[in-house]
Motif scaffolding. Sequence first.
Motif, PDB file in Angstrom:
ATOM      1  N   ALA A  22       0.825  -1.207   0.000  1.00 41.56           N
ATOM      2  CA  ALA A  22       0.000   0.000   0.000  1.00 41.56           C
ATOM      3  C   ALA A  22       0.861   1.258   0.000  1.00 41.56           C
ATOM      4  O   ALA A  22       0.351   2.361  -0.223  1.00 41.56           O
ATOM      5  N   ASP A  23       2.165   1.099   0.240  1.00 40.89           N
ATOM      6  CA  ASP A  23       3.051   2.255   0.350  1.00 40.89           C
ATOM      7  C   ASP A  23       3.091   3.089  -0.928  1.00 40.89           C
ATOM      8  O   ASP A  23       3.355   4.296  -0.875  1.00 40.89           O
ATOM      9  N   GLU A  24       2.859   2.444  -2.075  1.00 41.88           N
ATOM     10  CA  GLU A  24       3.009   3.182  -3.325  1.00 41.88           C
ATOM     11  C   GLU A  24       2.031   4.347  -3.428  1.00 41.88           C
ATOM     12  O   GLU A  24       2.336   5.360  -4.050  1.00 41.88           O
ATOM     13  N   VAL A  25       0.850   4.217  -2.819  1.00 44.66           N
ATOM     14  CA  VAL A  25      -0.127   5.316  -2.829  1.00 44.66           C
ATOM     15  C   VAL A  25       0.460   6.529  -2.111  1.00 44.66           C
ATOM     16  O   VAL A  25       0.324   7.671  -2.572  1.00 44.66           O
ATOM     17  N   ILE A  26       1.118   6.274  -0.991  1.00 43.68           N
ATOM     18  CA  ILE A  26       1.747   7.351  -0.217  1.00 43.68           C
ATOM     19  C   ILE A  26       2.848   8.012  -1.031  1.00 43.68           C
ATOM     20  O   ILE A  26       2.949   9.243  -1.100  1.00 43.68           O
ATOM     21  N   TYR A  27       3.681   7.198  -1.690  1.00 42.29           N
ATOM     22  CA  TYR A  27       4.809   7.733  -2.444  1.00 42.29           C
ATOM     23  C   TYR A  27       4.360   8.491  -3.685  1.00 42.29           C
ATOM     24  O   TYR A  27       4.960   9.512  -4.044  1.00 42.29           O
ATOM     25  N   ILE A  28       3.316   8.010  -4.334  1.00 43.21           N
ATOM     26  CA  ILE A  28       2.796   8.700  -5.515  1.00 43.21           C
ATOM     27  C   ILE A  28       2.243  10.076  -5.125  1.00 43.21           C
ATOM     28  O   ILE A  28       2.550  11.091  -5.759  1.00 43.21           O
ATOM     29  N   ASN A  29       1.440  10.108  -4.060  1.00 47.41           N
ATOM     30  CA  ASN A  29       0.862  11.385  -3.613  1.00 47.41           C
ATOM     31  C   ASN A  29       1.948  12.348  -3.134  1.00 47.41           C
ATOM     32  O   ASN A  29       1.902  13.552  -3.427  1.00 47.41           O
TER      33      ASN A  29
END
Length: 266
Positions: free
Chosen positions: A41-48
Amino acid sequence: MIRLTLLTYDMRKFLSYIAPFLLVPYLIIIRYLNIVFIKFADEVIYINAGKAYIRGVAPYFINFEHPPLAKYVIGFFSMLGISTYLPMIMIISAIVLIYYIVHRYLNYKHAYLYLAIVATDTLVINASFFNLLNCVTLLLVVLYLYVALKCITLDKHGKIYVLGFLAGLALASKWSSIYIMVPVLLTLFIFNKEVIRRIHILLAMALVAYITTFIMDFVSGGPYLFVKHNIDMINYMLWRHSATLPLMVNGFLTLIGKVSFWFHKY
């Protein structure tokens, strides 16, 4: 007979060059079949976070826990609408470069063995699907390794500048890259004492590259915010990755079984 021997050699040489690129259709098929072993789920944080950085927000104010460079890259690809392909591009680029390093410094048989191991590693497969910091960091570390090998024969001054620059960028993506870069550098010291005499150049270039990625922290809060950002990252790492026995056992089991047996819930 001579012609047949030459043909066989040419075919083997041709196959040795195209072999790593066979991973492209392999990973595309796996992605199409949606074979994912662990979801991140970390990718959502990194994208934002990356998108916000591109818009001018200081990295300290969004996802301060890690250095900003990899998130800048992820955000840039996201704003272009092609972030889906970024992990695969980064992972395959790193794999291809490692393959040619093994092929160049060992032999083609070792290179084929390396490809077989990579192609069946679930962590590698997963990493090619998600916009994680590891994807960008891995490519930078492999480039660092490649340049370090070139520095064994330090015939050009520019190599040490490039090595330092890549070290700074890798650290500015994820601090854990130091676990690979320091042993590589120490090994390089053994093979080429000239690198030791020029270590100040390498460290200066690494520092410049690292600090440059925090430019928006300087713009928003000056040197104070940059220092505070790094201190807060250290505090976070000491808290989040404290060496408790359960965490160490979990890390070992994850390494062996590719599955996390327990995790923190916030």
